[in-house]
Scaffold this active site. Structure first.
Site, PDB file in Angstrom:
ATOM      1  CG  HIS A 236      -1.928   1.120   1.128  1.00  0.00           C
ATOM      2  ND1 HIS A 236      -2.773   1.215   0.275  1.00  0.00           N
ATOM      3  CD2 HIS A 236      -2.078   2.557   1.171  1.00  0.00           C
ATOM      4  CE1 HIS A 236      -3.556   2.717  -0.566  1.00  0.00           C
ATOM      5  NE2 HIS A 236      -2.540   3.325   0.528  1.00  0.00           N
ATOM      6  CE1 TYR A 240      -1.835   7.955  -0.921  1.00  0.00           C
ATOM      7  CE2 TYR A 240      -1.576   5.814  -0.021  1.00  0.00           C
ATOM      8  CZ  TYR A 240      -2.686   6.820  -0.189  1.00  0.00           C
ATOM      9  OH  TYR A 240      -3.631   7.044  -0.493  1.00  0.00           O
ATOM     10  CG  HIS A 387      -8.896   1.974  -7.991  1.00  0.00           C
ATOM     11  ND1 HIS A 387      -9.277   2.785  -7.418  1.00  0.00           N
ATOM     12  CD2 HIS A 387      -7.021   1.593  -6.868  1.00  0.00           C
ATOM     13  CE1 HIS A 387      -8.238   3.273  -6.657  1.00  0.00           C
ATOM     14  NE2 HIS A 387      -7.805   2.206  -6.064  1.00  0.00           N
ATOM     15  CG  PHE A 388      -4.704  -0.371 -10.308  1.00  0.00           C
ATOM     16  CD1 PHE A 388      -3.199  -0.907 -11.610  1.00  0.00           C
ATOM     17  CD2 PHE A 388      -4.720  -1.458  -9.818  1.00  0.00           C
ATOM     18  CE1 PHE A 388      -3.429  -2.102 -11.546  1.00  0.00           C
ATOM     19  CE2 PHE A 388      -4.366  -3.035 -10.072  1.00  0.00           C
ATOM     20  CZ  PHE A 388      -3.914  -3.037 -11.736  1.00  0.00           C
ATOM     21  CG  HIS A 389      -4.781   0.831 -15.915  1.00  0.00           C
ATOM     22  ND1 HIS A 389      -4.766  -0.067 -15.714  1.00  0.00           N
ATOM     23  CD2 HIS A 389      -3.698   0.710 -17.162  1.00  0.00           C
ATOM     24  CE1 HIS A 389      -4.182  -0.763 -15.866  1.00  0.00           C
ATOM     25  NE2 HIS A 389      -3.541  -0.491 -16.619  1.00  0.00           N
ATOM     26  NE  ARG A 450      -5.413  -7.795 -10.922  1.00  0.00           N
ATOM     27  CZ  ARG A 450      -5.537  -6.886  -9.341  1.00  0.00           C
ATOM     28  NH1 ARG A 450      -5.491  -6.902  -8.509  1.00  0.00           N
ATOM     29  NH2 ARG A 450      -3.957  -6.666 -10.041  1.00  0.00           N
ATOM     30  NE  ARG A 451      -2.568 -10.031 -10.493  1.00  0.00           N
ATOM     31  CZ  ARG A 451      -1.879  -9.379  -9.601  1.00  0.00           C
ATOM     32  NH1 ARG A 451      -2.176 -10.531  -8.827  1.00  0.00           N
ATOM     33  NH2 ARG A 451      -1.225  -9.278  -9.654  1.00  0.00           N
TER      34      ARG A 451
HETATM   35  C1  HEM Z   1       0.521   2.001 -21.937  1.00  0.00           C
HETATM   36  C2  HEM Z   1      -1.138   1.533 -21.995  1.00  0.00           C
HETATM   37  C3  HEM Z   1      -1.664   0.549 -21.057  1.00  0.00           C
HETATM   38  C4  HEM Z   1      -2.367  -0.943 -21.460  1.00  0.00           C
HETATM   39  C5  HEM Z   1      -2.681  -1.050 -22.717  1.00  0.00           C
HETATM   40  C6  HEM Z   1      -2.700  -1.021 -19.748  1.00  0.00           C
HETATM   41  C7  HEM Z   1      -3.186  -1.875 -20.404  1.00  0.00           C
HETATM   42  C8  HEM Z   1      -3.670  -3.206 -18.917  1.00  0.00           C
HETATM   43  C9  HEM Z   1      -4.183  -4.533 -19.077  1.00  0.00           C
HETATM   44  C10 HEM Z   1      -5.372  -5.126 -20.230  1.00  0.00           C
HETATM   45  C11 HEM Z   1      -4.506  -4.398 -17.561  1.00  0.00           C
HETATM   46  C12 HEM Z   1      -4.990  -5.839 -16.674  1.00  0.00           C
HETATM   47  C13 HEM Z   1      -4.664  -7.213 -17.633  1.00  0.00           C
HETATM   48  C14 HEM Z   1      -5.229  -8.252 -16.490  1.00  0.00           C
HETATM   49  O1  HEM Z   1      -5.024  -8.413 -15.425  1.00  0.00           O
HETATM   50  O2  HEM Z   1      -5.933  -9.567 -17.420  1.00  0.00           O
HETATM   51  C15 HEM Z   1      -2.887  -3.749 -16.773  1.00  0.00           C
HETATM   52  C16 HEM Z   1      -2.389  -4.253 -15.845  1.00  0.00           C
HETATM   53  C17 HEM Z   1      -1.790  -2.964 -15.340  1.00  0.00           C
HETATM   54  N1  HEM Z   1      -1.236  -1.820 -15.243  1.00  0.00           N
HETATM   55 FE1  HEM Z   1      -1.888  -1.387 -17.163  1.00  0.00          FE
HETATM   56  N2  HEM Z   1      -2.227  -0.823 -19.070  1.00  0.00           N
HETATM   57  C18 HEM Z   1      -1.076   0.744 -19.587  1.00  0.00           C
HETATM   58  C19 HEM Z   1      -1.098   1.404 -18.687  1.00  0.00           C
HETATM   59  C20 HEM Z   1      -0.449   1.446 -17.864  1.00  0.00           C
HETATM   60  C21 HEM Z   1       0.183   1.979 -16.655  1.00  0.00           C
HETATM   61  C22 HEM Z   1       0.921   3.254 -17.333  1.00  0.00           C
HETATM   62  C23 HEM Z   1       0.608   1.550 -15.759  1.00  0.00           C
HETATM   63  C24 HEM Z   1       0.589   2.120 -14.109  1.00  0.00           C
HETATM   64  C25 HEM Z   1       1.509   3.122 -14.053  1.00  0.00           C
HETATM   65  C26 HEM Z   1       0.238   0.276 -15.168  1.00  0.00           C
HETATM   66  C27 HEM Z   1       0.001  -1.193 -14.881  1.00  0.00           C
HETATM   67  C28 HEM Z   1      -0.320  -1.569 -14.368  1.00  0.00           C
HETATM   68  C29 HEM Z   1      -0.584  -2.973 -13.651  1.00  0.00           C
HETATM   69  C30 HEM Z   1       0.420  -2.459 -12.164  1.00  0.00           C
HETATM   70  C31 HEM Z   1      -1.642  -4.123 -14.192  1.00  0.00           C
HETATM   71  C32 HEM Z   1      -1.945  -4.525 -13.025  1.00  0.00           C
HETATM   72  C33 HEM Z   1      -0.622  -6.153 -13.304  1.00  0.00           C
HETATM   73  C34 HEM Z   1      -1.189  -7.495 -12.435  1.00  0.00           C
HETATM   74  O3  HEM Z   1      -2.226  -7.714 -12.222  1.00  0.00           O
HETATM   75  O4  HEM Z   1      -0.578  -7.972 -11.695  1.00  0.00           O
HETATM   76  N3  HEM Z   1      -0.557  -0.211 -16.670  1.00  0.00           N
HETATM   77  N4  HEM Z   1      -2.720  -2.702 -18.163  1.00  0.00           N
HETATM   78 CU   LIG Z   2      -3.612  -0.016  -0.631  1.00  0.00          CU
END
Ligand code: HEM
Ligand SMILES: [Cu+2]
Lengths: 590, 73
Positions: A236, A240, A387-389, A450-451
Site C-alpha cells: 500500500h 503513495y 481503478h488503478f489505471h 482480472r489477470r
Molecule cells: C500503455 C497503456 C496501457 C495499457 C494498454 C494497459 C493495459 C492493461 C491491462 C489490459 C491490464 C489488465 C490485465 C489483466 O488483468 O488481465 C493491465 C494491468 C496492469 N497495468 Fe496497465 N496498461 C497501460 C498502462 C499502464 C500504466 C501507465 C501503469 C502504471 C504506471 C499500468 C499498471 C498496470 C498494473 C500494475 C497492472 C496489473 C498487473 C497485474 O495484475 O499483475 N498500466 N494493464
Molecule cells: Cu492500498
C-alpha cells in the site's frame, strides 16, 4: 516559439550540469520502461479481449508480470529518483555531496532492474529455466528465479542509498543554514523517503528472509500468508511512493505553470506528514478476503484507510485554489469563468489538469475498494485494474509525462520538439483511459476476472446488465490502443527534442507560495518526531496480525487455518451473552 | 467574439467525449436503460463534432477575451 521560453534566467542544467546528467539518465531509464511496459500493456489488452492474439495464452503471465513490474516499479520509481534529485538540488540550491555516490545508487538501480527484467523475459524462452511469472505482487506461493528477487533487492538498496543522498544534502545544507526552514520541495522529498524507509521494511524481510532463500532451495516450505502480509505492508505505501512525485509537481510546479502561486505552504507540509504517518498501517485493506487474518484487524485497516482520504482531499483543495489564483492573475474572472484564462494550450499544464480530473474518479472507485463489505463485489475482478489505471496509470503517469514537457528543457537547454504533439498526446491519453478504464470498471461489475488470458474460459458467458461483453471488450481494446499510441508520441517527442538547437537563458524559476513557510508551525519540520510516530503506528497496526499469522502457521508454513469471523477476545465475551440471550428467548417462546 | 483556440477545442472535445460516452454506462448500470451502442456512439461523435465545429467558427465561444499570453509557459 523559443522566444517565449527565454526568461534570461539560468536553467537547472546551467547551474548544476553534473546533477542534470544524473536526472536525465534516471528519466530516460523511466521512459524506456514506460515504452516497453506499453508494448506489453497493448499485447494483453488485445489478447484478453480476443481482438488480436500475438502470444500464446500460456505466456500471458510473463507479459502481465513484465507490464506490471516495468510500469509500477521501473517507470515510476526511476522517474521519482530523477525528480527528487532535481528537487533536492534545486530547493537546497546546492549540488550533491558526491556525484560518484549519486551515480552509484543510480547504477545499482539499473543493475537490479536488468536482473529482474532478464528473469521475467526468461519466461519466453523455454530452453532456460529462468522465469519469474509471479506478477508484480510477487508473494508466495508463486515462485520466481532467484535472479528476480536478487534484482529487486539490489533495486531497493539503490533507492535507500538515493534517500540517503537527499538526507546527506539536507544535512550539509542545514549545517550551513542552521536557522532556516527546510524548503518545501526538500521537505516533500525527505518525508516521502522516510515513508519509503518504513514501508520497505516489509518487502526487505519478505524478499531477503523468505522468498530469496526459498527460491534458492534453502528451505522448501514457506508461509504464504506471511509473505502476502509482508508484501502488502509495502504494497500500500508504495502507491503513495508513486503518487508523491505527482503531488510534488502539483504543489510546486503546476501553480507556476498556471501563472500563479501555491495557495499554502503549511497545508502542503501537513499533507506530506500525514502520508508519512498513515501510508503504512493500512496495507491489510488489500487482504479483506484473505482467510487467516481476523476481521477486526481488517476493520482497523479500513478505518485507517478512510483517514488517508483526508490528505488527498486537502491536496485537491490546495491545488485547485492555487490554479484559480493563477487564472485570476492572468485576468480570469467570474465564478467559473476563470477556468478560461488558464494556459490550456500548454501540454504540461493540460496534462496535469487532466491527470487530476481522472484522479478524482479514481478516488471514488478507490473508496469502493476500501469498503470491507463492498470490496467483495469487485475483489479480483478487472474493476481493480480499472481503478488503478486511473490512479497510478493516469494521475501519476500522465502527470509525470506532462511535467516532463516542462522539466526537460530545464535539463537540456533545448525546447520541446513539438508542443502541439504534446498537447494531442495528453488528450489522447485522457480519451484512451476514459474508454479503457470505463470498460474495465463495468466488466468488473459483471464479475469478469482480472489477470487472465481467457476471461470467458470455455465459453463461459457473463451476464451484462446492459450492452454486451463483446462491446466492452472492444472498448477496452480501443482504449488500450490509444494509450499505446499516446505513449509512443510522448517518447518520440522527447527523443526528437535532442535534435532542436541549444538555447540559453530559458530557466523557469518557481513562484513562492501565497502563504509561506513562515505560517508553518516549526514542529512540522521535526522529521525525527514524525518518523518516530510513523514507526509506532506501524507496530500498532502490524504486531498483532503478524504475531497471530506466525503463531498459527509458523515462520515457514505450512500455512494457516481460517480464523473465526471476529477477533477472538471479542467473540469470547460475546458468545456467553448470546448463549444466555438464546436461553432467555427459548424460555419465553414456546 | 474571439474564436476558441485549436488547443482549447481539442482539450474540450476530448473531455466532452469521455463525459458523454460514459453517461451510457451510467444509464445502463444505474437506470437500467440499455441504449443501442452503435447509435449512442454515433450520437456522441455527432455531439462532440458539432461542438467542435461550432467552437471553431465562433458560433459558440468564450467571452471575454482570454489574456494574450495564452501560450506563455
Ligand atoms: C500503455 C497503456 C496501457 C495499457 C494498454 C494497459 C493495459 C492493461 C491491462 C489490459 C491490464 C489488465 C490485465 C489483466 O488483468 O488481465 C493491465 C494491468 C496492469 N497495468 Fe496497465 N496498461 C497501460 C498502462 C499502464 C500504466 C501507465 C501503469 C502504471 C504506471 C499500468 C499498471 C498496470 C498494473 C500494475 C497492472 C496489473 C498487473 C497485474 O495484475 O499483475 N498500466 N494493464
Ligand atoms: Cu492500498
Amino acid at each position: 516559439m523559443s522566444e517565449q521560453l527565454e526568461s534570461g534566467a539560468p536553467t537547472f542544467l546551467d547551474k548544476f550540469p553534473d546533477e542534470a546528467a544524473v536526472v536525465r539518465a534516471a528519466l530516460w531509464s523511466s521512459f524506456i520502461a514506460l515504452a516497453l511496459g506499453a508494448v506489453f500493456g497493448l499485447i494483453q489488452a488485445l489478447h484478453r479481449t480476443d481482438v488480436l492474439r500475438l502470444i500464446d495464452s500460456t505466456d500471458y503471465y510473463t507479459v502481465l508480470t513484465a507490464h506490471g513490474v516495468l510500469m509500477v516499479v521501473s517507470f515510476t520509481i526511476f522517474f521519482l529518483v530523477g525528480l527528487f534529485t532535481w528537487a533536492t538540488v534545486r530547493s537546497f540550491d546546492r549540488g550533491v555531496e558526491s556525484i560518484r555516490y549519486t551515480w552509484t545508487w543510480y547504477g545499482l538501480m539499473v543493475a537490479g532492474t536488468l536482473m529482474a527484467v532478464v528473469a521475467i523475459l526468461g519466461g519466453f524462452v523455454p530452453q532456460t529455466d529462468i522465469s519469474a511469472d509471479v506478477l508484480f505482487t510477487f508473494y508466495a506461493p508463486m515462485q520466481a528465479h532467484p535472479l528476480f528477487y536478487g534484482g529487486l533487492a539490489i533495486f531497493v538498496i539503490g533507492t535507500w542509498l538515493a534517500g540517503a543522498d537527499y538526507i546527506w544534502t539536507w544535512r550539509a545544507w542545514a549545517a550551513e543554514n542552521p536557522d532556516e526552514r527546510i524548503p518545501l520541495q526538500g521537505f516533500m522529498v525527505l518525508t516521502t523517503m522516510l515513508m519509503w524507509y518504513v514501508a520497505t521494511i516489509g518487502i526487505a524481510i519478505a524478499v531477503v528472509a523468505f522468498l530469496l532463500p526459498w527460491s534458492l532451495g534453502l528451505f522448501d516450505q514457506i508461509n504464504p500468508l506471511l509473505t502476502r502480509t509482508l508484501f502488502w505492508f509495502w504494497g500500500h505505501p508504495v502507491v503513495y511512493f508513486w503518487l508523491m512525485p505527482a503531488y510534488l509537481l502539483w504543489y510546486t510546479v503546476l501553480p507556476t505553470i498556471a501563472g500563479g502561486r501555491l495557495f499554502s505552504d503549511p497545508l502542503g507540509r501537513v499533507v506530506f506528514v500525514l502520508f508519512l504517518l498513515l501510508s503504512t498501517p493500512v496495507g491489510i485493506h488489500h487482504q479483506y478476503v484473505d482467510p487467516g487474518i481476523a476481521e477486526g484487524f481488517k476493520t482497523i485497516a479500513m478505518t485507517n484507510t478512510m483517514f488517508l482520504l483526508l490528505p488527498s482531499l486537502l491536496t485537491a483543495f490546495t491545488v485547485v485554489a492555487s490554479v484559480e489564483h493563477g487564472a485570476r492573475q492572468r485576468g480570469g474572472t467570474g465564478l467559473l469563468g476563470w477556468l478560461r484564462a488558464l494556459p490550456w494550450r500548454n501540454p504540461a499544464f493540460t496534462g496535469m489538469m487532466l491527470a487530476g480530473l481522472m484522479f478524482a474518479a479514481g478516488g471514488f472507485s478507490g473508496m469502493i475498494n476500501a469498503g470491507m463489505n463492498i470490496n467483495y463485489l469487485v475483489h479480483n475482478t478487472i474493476w481493480v485494474p480499472g481503478h488503478f489505471h486511473l490512479t497510478v496509470g493516469t494521475a501519476v503517469a500522465l502527470t509525470l509525462m506532462a511535467a516532463t514537457y516542462w522539466l526537460w528543457p530545464q535539463l537540456t537547454n533545448r525546447r520541446l520538439y513539438s508542443r502541439p504533439i504534446g498537447l494531442a498526446q495528453v488528450v489522447i491519453w485522457f480519451v484512451g483511459m476514459g474508454l479503457m478504464s470505463n470498460a474495465m470498471h463495468v466488466q468488473g461489475l459483471f464479475g469478469i476476472p482480472r489477470r487472465t488470458a481467457e476471461p470467458q474460459y470455455e465459453g463461459f458467458d457473463f451476464v451484462a446488465s446492459f450492452g454486451s461483453v463483446s462491446e466492452l471488450n472492444l472498448q477496452l481494446a480501443i482504449g488500450g490502443t490509444l494509450l499505446f499510441i499516446s505513449t509512443m508520441l510522448f517518447v518520440t517527442n522527447i527523443a526528437l527534442s535532442a535534435g532542436t538547437p541549444k538555447l540559453s537563458g530559458i530557466g523557469q524559476p518557481l513562484s513562492e507560495p501565497l502563504s509561506t513557510v513562515d505560517d508553518s508551525p516549526e514542529i512540522l519540520d521535526n522529521l525525527k518526531l514524525w518518523f518516530g510516530i510513523a514507526l509506532v503506528l506501524v507496530v500498532l497496526a502490524y504486531a498483532l496480525p503478524l504475531a497471530s499469522i506466525i503463531d498459527r502457521g509458523g515462520l515457514l508454513g505450512p500455512g494457516v487455518d481460517p480464523v473465526p469471523m471476529i477477533v477472538e477476545p471479542v467473540a469470547a465475551t460475546i458468545e456467553p451473552t448470546l448463549g444466555r440471550l438464546a436461553a432467555a428467548v427459548g424460555s419465553v417462546v414456546p | 467574439m474571439r474564436r476558441t483556440t485549436q488547443g482549447g477545442i481539442l482539450v474540450g472535445c476530448g473531455v466532452l467525449f469521455v463525459i458523454v460516452w460514459e453517461i451510457r454506462s451510467a444509464l445502463g448500470l444505474l437506470a437500467g436503460v440499455d441504449t443501442n451502442p452503435q447509435l449512442y456512439m454515433l450520437l456522441t461523435l455527432a455531439v462532440v463534432g458539432l461542438t467542435a465545429v461550432a467552437l471553431a467558427i465562433g458560433l459558440i465561444g468564450l467571452r471575454p477575451e482570454p489574456p494574450a499570453d495564452e501560450d506563455a509557459q
